[in-house]
Motif scaffolding. Structure first.
Motif, mmCIF file in Angstrom:
data_model
loop_
_atom_site.group_PDB
_atom_site.id
_atom_site.type_symbol
_atom_site.label_atom_id
_atom_site.label_comp_id
_atom_site.label_asym_id
_atom_site.label_seq_id
_atom_site.Cartn_x
_atom_site.Cartn_y
_atom_site.Cartn_z
ATOM 1 N N VAL A 23 41.683 18.444 41.226
ATOM 2 C CA VAL A 23 40.893 18.847 40.051
ATOM 3 C C VAL A 23 40.296 17.603 39.380
ATOM 4 N N VAL A 24 41.120 16.579 39.213
ATOM 5 C CA VAL A 24 40.661 15.334 38.571
ATOM 6 C C VAL A 24 39.501 14.731 39.370
ATOM 7 N N ALA A 25 39.598 14.746 40.699
ATOM 8 C CA ALA A 25 38.537 14.190 41.557
ATOM 9 C C ALA A 25 37.226 14.953 41.370
ATOM 10 N N ILE A 26 37.310 16.287 41.264
ATOM 11 C CA ILE A 26 36.096 17.098 41.075
ATOM 12 C C ILE A 26 35.474 16.802 39.710
ATOM 13 N N VAL A 27 36.321 16.760 38.675
ATOM 14 C CA VAL A 27 35.838 16.498 37.307
ATOM 15 C C VAL A 27 35.204 15.112 37.233
ATOM 16 N N GLY A 28 35.799 14.148 37.931
ATOM 17 C CA GLY A 28 35.346 12.749 37.864
ATOM 18 C C GLY A 28 33.969 12.503 38.439
ATOM 19 N N LYS A 29 33.484 13.410 39.302
ATOM 20 C CA LYS A 29 32.174 13.213 39.949
ATOM 21 C C LYS A 29 31.052 13.077 38.929
ATOM 22 N N ASN A 30 31.152 13.804 37.820
ATOM 23 C CA ASN A 30 30.077 13.794 36.812
ATOM 24 C C ASN A 30 30.272 12.755 35.707
ATOM 25 N N LYS A 31 31.325 11.943 35.834
ATOM 26 C CA LYS A 31 31.650 10.918 34.815
ATOM 27 C C LYS A 31 31.567 11.478 33.388
ATOM 28 N N LEU B 260 33.102 34.836 37.191
ATOM 29 C CA LEU B 260 32.492 33.641 36.575
ATOM 30 C C LEU B 260 30.967 33.805 36.485
ATOM 31 N N LEU B 261 30.364 34.265 37.562
ATOM 32 C CA LEU B 261 28.901 34.452 37.583
ATOM 33 C C LEU B 261 28.479 35.515 36.562
ATOM 34 N N LYS B 262 29.281 36.572 36.471
ATOM 35 C CA LYS B 262 28.983 37.675 35.536
ATOM 36 C C LYS B 262 29.014 37.176 34.084
ATOM 37 N N ASN B 263 29.809 36.114 33.841
ATOM 38 C CA ASN B 263 29.927 35.583 32.476
ATOM 39 C C ASN B 263 28.991 34.403 32.205
ATOM 40 N N GLY B 264 27.957 34.275 33.037
ATOM 41 C CA GLY B 264 26.878 33.340 32.719
ATOM 42 C C GLY B 264 26.805 32.073 33.543
ATOM 43 N N PHE B 265 27.853 31.741 34.282
ATOM 44 C CA PHE B 265 27.826 30.487 35.056
ATOM 45 C C PHE B 265 26.823 30.610 36.201
ATOM 46 N N SER B 266 26.110 29.496 36.467
ATOM 47 C CA SER B 266 25.023 29.575 37.454
ATOM 48 C C SER B 266 25.529 29.438 38.879
ATOM 49 N N ALA C 67 32.826 18.515 30.545
ATOM 50 C CA ALA C 67 33.688 19.159 31.544
ATOM 51 C C ALA C 67 34.796 19.926 30.843
ATOM 52 N N ILE C 68 35.150 21.071 31.403
ATOM 53 C CA ILE C 68 36.264 21.872 30.882
ATOM 54 C C ILE C 68 37.175 22.222 32.057
ATOM 55 N N THR C 69 38.469 22.077 31.840
ATOM 56 C CA THR C 69 39.440 22.418 32.887
ATOM 57 C C THR C 69 40.439 23.440 32.352
ATOM 58 N N VAL C 70 40.943 24.261 33.266
ATOM 59 C CA VAL C 70 42.050 25.178 32.943
ATOM 60 C C VAL C 70 42.961 25.190 34.167
ATOM 61 N N SER C 71 44.215 24.779 34.004
ATOM 62 C CA SER C 71 45.129 24.876 35.151
ATOM 63 C C SER C 71 46.238 25.874 34.831
ATOM 64 N N VAL D 216 30.970 26.569 24.769
ATOM 65 C CA VAL D 216 31.259 25.186 24.319
ATOM 66 C C VAL D 216 30.972 24.129 25.398
ATOM 67 N N LEU D 217 30.627 24.602 26.617
ATOM 68 C CA LEU D 217 30.279 23.674 27.701
ATOM 69 C C LEU D 217 28.802 23.296 27.598
ATOM 70 N N LYS D 218 28.500 22.011 27.840
ATOM 71 C CA LYS D 218 27.100 21.565 27.806
ATOM 72 C C LYS D 218 26.340 22.115 29.015
ATOM 73 N N PRO D 219 25.036 22.348 28.869
ATOM 74 C CA PRO D 219 24.236 22.708 30.055
ATOM 75 C C PRO D 219 24.385 21.602 31.107
ATOM 76 N N GLY D 220 24.604 22.003 32.341
ATOM 77 C CA GLY D 220 24.844 21.013 33.398
ATOM 78 C C GLY D 220 26.308 20.614 33.507
ATOM 79 N N GLY D 221 27.107 21.075 32.544
ATOM 80 C CA GLY D 221 28.535 20.743 32.536
ATOM 81 C C GLY D 221 29.300 21.531 33.586
ATOM 82 N N VAL D 222 30.496 21.041 33.902
ATOM 83 C CA VAL D 222 31.290 21.673 34.963
ATOM 84 C C VAL D 222 32.582 22.283 34.397
ATOM 85 N N LEU D 223 32.922 23.465 34.916
ATOM 86 C CA LEU D 223 34.203 24.109 34.615
ATOM 87 C C LEU D 223 35.025 24.092 35.900
#
Length: 243
Positions: free
Chosen positions: A50-58, A218-224, A129-133, A152-159
């Motif tokens: 999870v940390v590796a995925i989140v880290g891609k976008n700095k 996730l898609l139904k709730n707005g994520f692209s 970035a937002i995470t939930v484990s 609360v996530l920025k456009p272009g942000g990752v969950l």
């Protein structure tokens, strides 16, 4: 029965949210130790992914929802964000987390706060970035929680969500059911003050939508975009969604 209808204390009149807070408060002191035993320590490897995925976008601003005792928040500190906020409904879990954060000298970066994931005290478009484990299956209203995350996530942000899933292939499917229906409740009864907690964790895991079904939610709730990566034969999955 859906995961939203499954509650820790079947005899209680309290809503799911209040019951989940009560349960985690009760098991907070020995949660970390039991978690490592129950997952054979593999949950640490999953969080590293999870940390590796989140880290891609700095990311500079990170929110960790259902942060519990702060494990993932502490691991993400190495990404050198300017701020990590850990949000949880259980004050008991956060107390344990605050001790860990202080011990690692991370109090400047990590702030742990009591809060409700379905009604968060943040402005729109706040976090990169937002995470939930292992937290989304405890939401009292899954769609409401996901819509609030989207807000609360920025456009272009990752969950990035790490959650239990159910293996579909033999023999992992059979092994998983034995572990979740027999081992998990047994360990809970033997080592936890709260006898029902680990039965609830097992029941809610078995009924939670996973894989494509959760991507579609996730898609139904707005994520692209929404993709899932099963880990360890499918006993857990990592979902990545973007706004």
């Amino acid at each position: 029965m859906s995961a939203e209808q499954i509650k820790p204390y079947k005899e209680s009149d309290l809503g799911k949210k209040e019951q989940v807070a009560q349960m985690f408060n009760a098991i907070s002191k020995n949660y970390d130790g039991l978690n490592r035993v129950i997952s054979f320590g593999i949950d640490v490897k999953w969080r590293k992914k999870v940390v590796a995925i989140v880290g891609k976008n700095k990311p500079k601003q990170i929110l960790d929802i259902a942060t519990g005792t702060g494990d993932l928040a502490i691991m993400m500190a190495k990404l050198q964000p300017s701020k990590i906020i850990g949000l949880d409904i259980s004050a008991g879990m956060l107390e344990v987390g605050k001790e860990k954060v202080a011990k690692d000298n991370l109090s400047e970066i990590i702030e742990l706060i009591v809060g409700d994931s379905e009604k968060m005290p943040f402005e729109d478009n706040t976090f990169d970035a937002i995470t939930v484990s292992f937290g989304v299956r405890n939401f009292a209203n899954l769609n409401k929680g996901l819509k609030e995350i989207y807000r609360v996530l920025k456009p272009g942000g990752v969950l990035v969500i790490l959650e239990t899933s159910v293996p579909t292939k033999f023999p992992y499917k059979q092994g998983y059911h034995f572990h979740s229906k027999v081992i998990l409740p047994l360990v809970g009864k033997l080592f936890s003050k709260d006898k029902v907690a680990y039965s609830y964790l097992s029941e809610s895991a078995n009924s939670f939508p996973f894989g494509t079904a959760f991507n579609n939610i996730l898609l139904k709730n707005g994520f692209s975009t929404a993709v899932n990566q099963p880990v360890t034969f499918g006993v857990a999955s990592i979902y990545t969604a973007t706004k």
